[in-house]
Design a protein around this motif. Structure first.
Motif, mmCIF file in Angstrom:
data_model
loop_
_atom_site.group_PDB
_atom_site.id
_atom_site.type_symbol
_atom_site.label_atom_id
_atom_site.label_comp_id
_atom_site.label_asym_id
_atom_site.label_seq_id
_atom_site.Cartn_x
_atom_site.Cartn_y
_atom_site.Cartn_z
ATOM 1 N N CYS A 1 44.007 44.633 44.460
ATOM 2 C CA CYS A 1 42.869 44.177 43.939
ATOM 3 C C CYS A 1 43.381 43.848 42.569
ATOM 4 O O CYS A 1 43.916 45.082 41.983
ATOM 5 C CB CYS A 1 41.805 45.069 43.827
ATOM 6 S SG CYS A 1 40.420 44.467 42.688
ATOM 7 N N ALA A 2 43.752 42.602 42.180
ATOM 8 C CA ALA A 2 44.088 42.305 40.793
ATOM 9 C C ALA A 2 43.439 43.276 39.775
ATOM 10 O O ALA A 2 43.898 43.584 38.691
ATOM 11 C CB ALA A 2 44.231 40.936 40.671
ATOM 12 N N CYS B 1 41.891 44.395 47.830
ATOM 13 C CA CYS B 1 40.997 43.212 47.803
ATOM 14 C C CYS B 1 40.324 43.237 49.099
ATOM 15 O O CYS B 1 40.708 43.634 50.158
ATOM 16 C CB CYS B 1 41.787 42.193 47.414
ATOM 17 S SG CYS B 1 40.795 40.542 47.725
ATOM 18 N N GLU B 2 39.119 42.775 49.191
ATOM 19 C CA GLU B 2 38.532 42.841 50.237
ATOM 20 C C GLU B 2 38.834 41.565 51.133
ATOM 21 O O GLU B 2 38.446 41.372 52.334
ATOM 22 C CB GLU B 2 36.904 42.457 50.029
ATOM 23 C CG GLU B 2 36.510 40.951 49.295
ATOM 24 C CD GLU B 2 35.041 40.881 49.139
ATOM 25 O OE1 GLU B 2 34.259 41.584 50.014
ATOM 26 O OE2 GLU B 2 34.552 39.971 48.474
ATOM 27 N N SER C 1 35.911 45.100 46.063
ATOM 28 C CA SER C 1 37.245 45.921 45.681
ATOM 29 C C SER C 1 36.961 47.379 46.266
ATOM 30 O O SER C 1 35.937 47.987 45.869
ATOM 31 C CB SER C 1 37.516 46.101 44.154
ATOM 32 O OG SER C 1 38.570 46.639 44.009
ATOM 33 N N CYS D 1 43.783 37.362 41.667
ATOM 34 C CA CYS D 1 42.325 37.928 42.120
ATOM 35 C C CYS D 1 42.034 36.631 43.264
ATOM 36 O O CYS D 1 42.162 35.625 42.753
ATOM 37 C CB CYS D 1 41.549 37.749 41.101
ATOM 38 S SG CYS D 1 39.634 37.984 41.783
ATOM 39 N N PRO E 1 36.266 44.185 38.428
ATOM 40 C CA PRO E 1 36.339 43.560 39.914
ATOM 41 C C PRO E 1 34.998 43.144 40.543
ATOM 42 O O PRO E 1 33.946 43.428 39.956
ATOM 43 C CB PRO E 1 36.878 44.724 40.579
ATOM 44 C CG PRO E 1 36.357 45.730 40.084
ATOM 45 C CD PRO E 1 36.115 45.468 38.572
ATOM 46 N N CYS E 2 35.146 42.363 41.527
ATOM 47 C CA CYS E 2 33.987 41.920 42.429
ATOM 48 C C CYS E 2 33.379 43.186 43.166
ATOM 49 O O CYS E 2 34.040 44.339 43.113
ATOM 50 C CB CYS E 2 34.054 40.806 43.215
ATOM 51 S SG CYS E 2 35.137 41.186 44.781
HETATM 52 S S1 SF4 Z 1 38.622 42.786 45.618
HETATM 53 FE FE1 SF4 Z 1 39.789 40.810 45.591
HETATM 54 S S2 SF4 Z 1 38.396 39.287 44.958
HETATM 55 FE FE2 SF4 Z 1 37.482 40.971 44.234
HETATM 56 S S3 SF4 Z 1 38.142 41.495 42.164
HETATM 57 FE FE3 SF4 Z 1 39.707 42.417 43.521
HETATM 58 S S4 SF4 Z 1 41.212 40.928 43.919
HETATM 59 FE FE4 SF4 Z 1 39.422 39.866 42.983
#
Ligand code: SF4
Ligand code: SF4
Lengths: 222, 116
Positions: free
Chosen positions: A177-178, A169-170, A164, A152, A160-161
């Motif tokens: 996205c982990a 992932c952004e 996502s 992440c 997630p944040c």
């Molecule tokens: S979008 Fe990226 S930063 Fe956000 S939870 Fe997923 S992996 Fe983590």
């Protein structure tokens, strides 16, 4: 394994251009698997340097040795009798090997011949990706076997944040996205209840936040 | 067919061009070759599927190294042809010969001689 990438040859030439006797020292472990510092790469670098020096009209002796490992005393001892003969040693091991060499052989400068990148896996030939940041307190047991610390971008533990999107992932649309992976995996394992549990604040003292680390195992010490 | 090709060319047989690694190309230059030309089967027709693609990558890596150290990347070349195409082989042989004549001798060979 430890994943390393080749250092640009120009950079290596800059290290050794004034030397006359150079040893290129490979390592048979991780860097061989990631094709950056094994016997083959030692041969290519040695040949490159030999031609470089000849083309400069300089004479230099470039030797090649590849050790089983460079992060173990016993293997490093194998070059005890020859190490002092060189003006410079270029180690194609990971940063651990280069440092261990430098700690052991004081009279010769040791230069890194690779860039050590991360702990990762070979996804396919020529593609290595990060899997672990050696946080010292593994939490894979509660995240379905997917590491939020290394995979992440924000290292968040209750993701997630908000960034996502469609499983990506952004920070990069090619990066999974982990947390999406974790949720999918927990769902497949019928363990989504685990996802509902709030992960407490992680003790980062076992990570780099606690300074350089060591593992002491009295049970195996003699 | 009794085709002719330049006598400057020395043929090294390999089981598949995929066997030709970067080090083999570099060693040839180290030993004084003026050029190295790898000739593989047509793309998509490799008996071992990807040998000729791998060879091309190895040639490209060698070119990059040779360029960086001032020997000249153009001295290493890769061609593809069908094993039955003798006339094209002769054409490629002439082509690499001409390219190398234009580039001149391998500079390290000259320096080696001077040092000796
Ligand atoms: S979008 Fe990226 S930063 Fe956000 S939870 Fe997923 S992996 Fe983590
Ligand atoms: S949780 Fe820590 S130890 Fe486990 S894989 Fe991730 S970084 Fe490595």
């Amino acid at each position: 394994m430890i994943v390393a990438d080749k250092k640009p040859v120009e950079e290596i030439i800059e290290f050794v251009k004034d030397n006359k006797k150079i040893l290129i020292l490979g390592c048979n472990e991780c860097v061989t698997v990631c094709e950056a510092g094994g016997k083959k790469e030692v041969g290519v670098l040695a040949s490159t340097l030999r031609m470089y020096f000849l083309n400069q009209g300089k004479e230099a002796k470039i030797d090649e040795i590849t050790l089983e490992r460079q992060c173990d005393h016993e293997y490093l001892e194998e070059i005890r009798d020859v190490a002092d003969e060189y003006d410079a040693i270029v180690s194609l091991a990971c940063g651990v090997g280069v440092q261990f060499m430098a700690e052991k052989y004081h009279s010769v400068p040791i230069y890194p011949g690779v860039n050590t990148c991360f702990l990762g896996a070979t996804e396919e030939r020529g593609l290595w990706t990060e899997r672990c940041q050696a946080c010292g307190n593994c939490m894979l047991g509660i995240t379905g076997g997917i590491c939020p610390v290394s995979r992440c971008a924000k290292r968040i533990l209750n993701g997630p944040c908000g960034g996502s999107s469609k499983g990506k992932c952004e920070i990069n649309k090619d990066l999974d996205c982990a947390w999406q992976l974790i949720i999918d995996r927990l769902k497949a394992l019928d363990r989504l209840d685990d996802y509902e549990k709030i992960c407490p604040i992680k003790d980062w003292s076992t990570d780099r936040a606690g300074g350089p680390r060591k593992v002491v195992r009295e049970d195996v010490q003699i | 067919m009794r085709l002719t090709y330049p006598t400057s060319i020395k043929i090294v047989l390999v089981p598949c061009t995929g066997k030709v690694d970067v080090i083999h190309i570099l060693r040839a230059f180290e030993k004084g070759a003026d050029g190295v030309c790898v000739i593989g089967c047509m793309e998509g027709e490799c008996h071992f599927k990807s040998g000729n693609f791998r060879a091309r990558k190895h040639v490209e890596q060698a070119q990059k190294i040779l360029e960086t150290i001032g020997i000249g990347g153009g001295r290493a070349q890769m061609y593809n042809l069908s094993a039955g195409d003798g006339p094209l082989f002769a054409e490629y042989a002439q082509d690499i010969h001409d390219k190398i004549m234009e580039l001149g001798p391998n500079p390290i060979k000259l320096k080696k001689h001077k040092a000796a």
